[in-house]
Motif scaffolding. Structure first.
Motif, PDB file in Angstrom:
ATOM      1  N   THR C  56       0.823  -1.213   0.000  1.00  0.00           N
ATOM      2  CA  THR C  56       0.000   0.000   0.000  1.00  0.00           C
ATOM      3  C   THR C  56       0.855   1.261   0.000  1.00  0.00           C
ATOM      4  N   ILE C  57       0.301   2.293  -0.639  1.00  0.00           N
ATOM      5  CA  ILE C  57       0.985   3.590  -0.728  1.00  0.00           C
ATOM      6  C   ILE C  57      -0.013   4.688  -0.392  1.00  0.00           C
ATOM      7  N   LEU C  80       0.767  -3.184  -6.414  1.00  0.00           N
ATOM      8  CA  LEU C  80       0.854  -1.839  -5.842  1.00  0.00           C
ATOM      9  C   LEU C  80      -0.562  -1.283  -5.712  1.00  0.00           C
ATOM     10  N   VAL C  81      -0.857  -0.683  -4.544  1.00  0.00           N
ATOM     11  CA  VAL C  81      -2.198  -0.136  -4.294  1.00  0.00           C
ATOM     12  C   VAL C  81      -2.032   1.267  -3.717  1.00  0.00           C
ATOM     13  N   PRO C 149      -2.081   1.392   6.607  1.00  0.00           N
ATOM     14  CA  PRO C 149      -3.475   1.242   6.167  1.00  0.00           C
ATOM     15  C   PRO C 149      -3.884   2.460   5.342  1.00  0.00           C
ATOM     16  N   ILE C 150      -4.575   2.217   4.235  1.00  0.00           N
ATOM     17  CA  ILE C 150      -5.028   3.319   3.385  1.00  0.00           C
ATOM     18  C   ILE C 150      -6.509   3.148   3.044  1.00  0.00           C
ATOM     19  N   THR C 151      -7.097   4.245   2.596  1.00  0.00           N
ATOM     20  CA  THR C 151      -8.407   4.178   1.955  1.00  0.00           C
ATOM     21  C   THR C 151      -8.189   4.391   0.466  1.00  0.00           C
ATOM     22  N   ILE C 157      -7.852  -0.614   3.082  1.00  0.00           N
ATOM     23  CA  ILE C 157      -6.914  -1.658   2.671  1.00  0.00           C
ATOM     24  C   ILE C 157      -5.675  -1.639   3.557  1.00  0.00           C
ATOM     25  N   ASN C 158      -5.311  -2.817   4.080  1.00  0.00           N
ATOM     26  CA  ASN C 158      -4.095  -2.946   4.858  1.00  0.00           C
ATOM     27  C   ASN C 158      -3.029  -3.625   4.019  1.00  0.00           C
TER      28      ASN C 158
END
Lengths: 223, 223, 223, 223, 223, 223
Positions: C56-57, C80-81, C149-151, C157-158
């Protein structure tokens, strides 16, 4: 006042061909990240990559009369570029107009409005970037102008400017700057070929661009 | 009151086939520029061109129960046409329902909501025009109606109306007017074939349609 | 505080491969209809179906610096997310970064922002799901974080969660639940194969799911 | 190249005041229906009607540094007008910057991006037309330019052009044409006063504009 | 064919007044949750609540000629309701037309297009629900029809139907059903007065509607 | 699994009151520019500024059953915060539910869906931030959960987090960080009071923040 400007200057043919080869993303970067049309301008089919001199059209909403006027002004290698005086998604352009434009050597259409007959246009290989695909018909009642400065999808375009368009969208290059932008774009491409090989071999951007020190200085922590 | 209208009138099979061949843009023009669904209705894959009799569905938001009810009402050559009582982008329809609909001869789906399993639907050759591709599941809790008049993407549609759909979008033709619209559409097509040849040969719309005088009268200046 | 989390847990390779095979719609249903990203996340080309562990980024608007940082954290089979701290449609990612990511075994990119060089990415077979295709360049000035953790497109999403993506969109599966979700998804698929055969043979959903009584009880009238 | 143009020409103060009094709709009509910014530009509160000379700002996305630079260029009666190089809805401007701008006699802000502190701005009586109200913070990292030609919400604006803004939206008048447009707008207003009285007395537009014959000639049927 | 239907039936004056008093949300519920126009139809000012008989207008895009024709058909208590044959946000209506309409007793305008002079309209107390506020001018070139069935913001509306509009939006009630819907709406209101008192006293919906058992049966867990 | 978490932790009452006073923009900055909900979340009336502890609701599309369940969990000073499992603009909430919520001391509603009865809610002084105003009714058929983590308008929210909302939008503060964020926000406010006075006196941001050197170093030219 509604006018048709008949004699416009165009960029050099080889410069235009060179810009087409570089593509939108590279040209946009090479000219200092300006000139992009809004991202809602999408191609009707994938894979086209063109560049040409803009024959500009300022058209009323839902009225495609000026397209007929503009087609007479086309020279081989030109692109039609249409902006409207009020937002519209109507279908200004279809296979008949494309046939006429192709007969004069036109390479495509950039239109901040709708297009129709997209199956035929795809078969004919006439690329269009538009804000909509919509069959809604238009009328021929109100004048506009041809080869005047227009705003199209948020970008200012003058007649004779070079338009580059591909799957990434559409970019305008000022005619006077076209040769200079091409030189920068080609330099950029040469540079990218080397980088591509190094990336392929597994080198990281962190190292290639020497970013680690600056990241640490800004406070990035690895945990 | 929730109803299923079981016996609906359909247009003549040959008329429907003729309209499919003409396509959306021509049919829309031939019937006086009416009947288009909103331009946000897009096909899940390119190249499909169909026409069929509408089996209409009025469905609650995020509830696809009525699709099962509607499939029983299908005859070979029909199209399912779904409008919702409240806006929705949920995935009402996927490959299982398509298998069931195809088993009854259904030629496609027009849905002002979402669709899913689009890779499978593409392989099966079952065309869908929808407002979204979205995997979001639906429930089966609330009744709707089948074969009642609906509004779908801004157009009024009655059961048995002829729906024409292709890459340009979707158009509805009133059942009672279908034969008349076909005649006009075919006349239009014949006329266009001639024009296409003349455009290809380089004749300008300005001359073909004798526009120069009217443009000058409106005040267009060539500079 | 801006961090890069270096050691993340990943789901079992076979579980990930199994989820990819099931696809987004089935996985979404199997895990109780949760985990979908917004329907505006569209693939740059049709036909790709992948699953992988999320690196995650969290990135600033119009700043793609953290992508370089994230690529170093990739292991073979990862995706990649990227989510942003403020909405952006800029083109964060193109063919050079894709070359670098592929060199580390990355299987694709999920980005709630824009992407460019889509013709090259298509030729390279590197799938991307994005909110826009836009050539607009980005800068490298402001830090973000990696593997926090991102949205992304409305979903939480973790790092290490399993992402499944295909033509229907994108779905996230919690790492801890991945094996369980796979089991449910495979059971669902087995069940669907039987249903598909019966639908093909002409059996109606009304009968297969025994719906007629419940429809009548709710008041549906056949007229 | 990033520049600040320090000496710009402005229209006559009385002309600007006159245009403010006429309002957006009248000015837009008087200058031949051009110059409107897109309809998504909305005021943060109702009832403001202003005109002023444009101090233009070309700003990077999510970076409000150039606003500080532009404020120094303000003269009493000016309006700040900001376009971005990439679409943004971030909150570039709040009550502190408004305090600074008001101290120099600035009459308002036109911004194709976001604004924040709108409750304070409303209390202060500082009107803003923006594409969003959003608290998202911005950075000060990248240069832009001041008093260069910009595109703002689809309209081309040069420094020193007259901007008119009210509840109907925003309109730009070329500085060179401002006096002429004012004359036409005032003539239009005088004309409208008479019409308003006649409409109020019950006269119909059909008669006032002598439309009945032309409607019949076009084929309108009363049934 | 373009027509003006001159004699339309209207609902009873007292029924219309009663529906106005109930408001959009109650009327929408009372008639079985149908008849709402899309949520993008917003009032130009807060606090208006009206009902009236629809004088319908089918208008071409960016052409307001038919509004003049329709005003002659107005009776005291009517509402103008305009749908277009192609999407438009142009400003079809301003203070002059409002003056004319008010002179005939018109109570407001529902328009799936744009409106302008909103400051004047607000001062005049003439409410408008529109898809946009935009000063863009229109032309008077193409015929439409008056008092024919139209689609407006996704709802089907016949001339003489009752339109109810307030801050919640716009709802159409079929003329024939208006008295029945009013009775149901008033029953609903009476019922709500009792509920409102009980809610105010602290009673919970869970108890008032006896929901606890059904929630438990469906599987809701308190933890 | 559908659950109602009954005992949630809340932040200190004085901390919450302090955050309300600071407002959304200041709080957002004070906590490092995170926590904003999307800019489409708009208040139904201007001027409200509230903070409270989040009672979270995860609701199915077009189904408001869980609101009744959630209201029982309210304590004085709480805010209801609703996210949906699929996008919806339906009117989940009106004056009856507001009466019930106010009876328990609820201070407002944040809902990534629609609201109705907004005229009544405005009179009652019950503020709502929503993605739509829409009268569309909802059902009570499907369970959701209360006081579980939700995503609302793109932000992750846990039960008991502090929500701050005003005319600038909505911001979430993690419960554990609330006191710390308040301290930073108050420091920021104190600092701003001084700056405000200096701006008012005519000092420029260029001087106050000592920007001239850095601008010159980056290459800004005054011409």
């Amino acid at each position: 006042m509604n006018v048709v400007v008949q004699n416009i200057k165009r960029a050099d043919v080889d410069v235009i061909a060179g810009l087409a080869k570089c593509g939108v993303a590279t040209v946009h970067e090479a000219q200092g990240r300006k000139g992009l049309l809004a991202d809602y301008m999408r191609p009707i089919y994938s894979g086209a990559r063109v560049a040409g001199s803009a024959v500009t059209i300022l058209a009323p909403p839902c009225d495609n009369w000026m397209l007929h006027v503009a087609i007479e002004q086309l020279q081989a290698g030109d692109l039609l570029v249409l902006g409207t005086t009020s937002p519209s998604n109507a279908g200004y352009f279809g296979d008949l107009l494309a046939t006429s434009a192709m007969a004069r050597g036109c390479k495509g259409l950039i239109i901040d409005a709708g297009v129709r007959d997209v199956r035929d246009l795809t078969e004919m290989g006439f690329p269009v970037w538009s804000n909509a695909v919509f069959a809604q018909g238009t009328i021929k009642e109100t004048l506009g102008s041809v080869n005047v400065p227009i705003t199209c999808a948020g970008a200012q375009i003058n007649a004779g400017d070079v338009i580059v368009a591909d799957d990434d969208g559409v970019c305008v290059v000022c005619r006077e700057e076209a040769a200079d932008v091409l030189a920068k774009a080609q330099a950029r491409e040469a540079n990218e070929a080397d980088k591509r090989a190094r990336f392929k071999a597994g080198e990281l951007g962190l190292d290639m661009y020497d970013m680690r020190g600056r990241l640490a200085a800004k406070g990035l922590k690895y945990v």
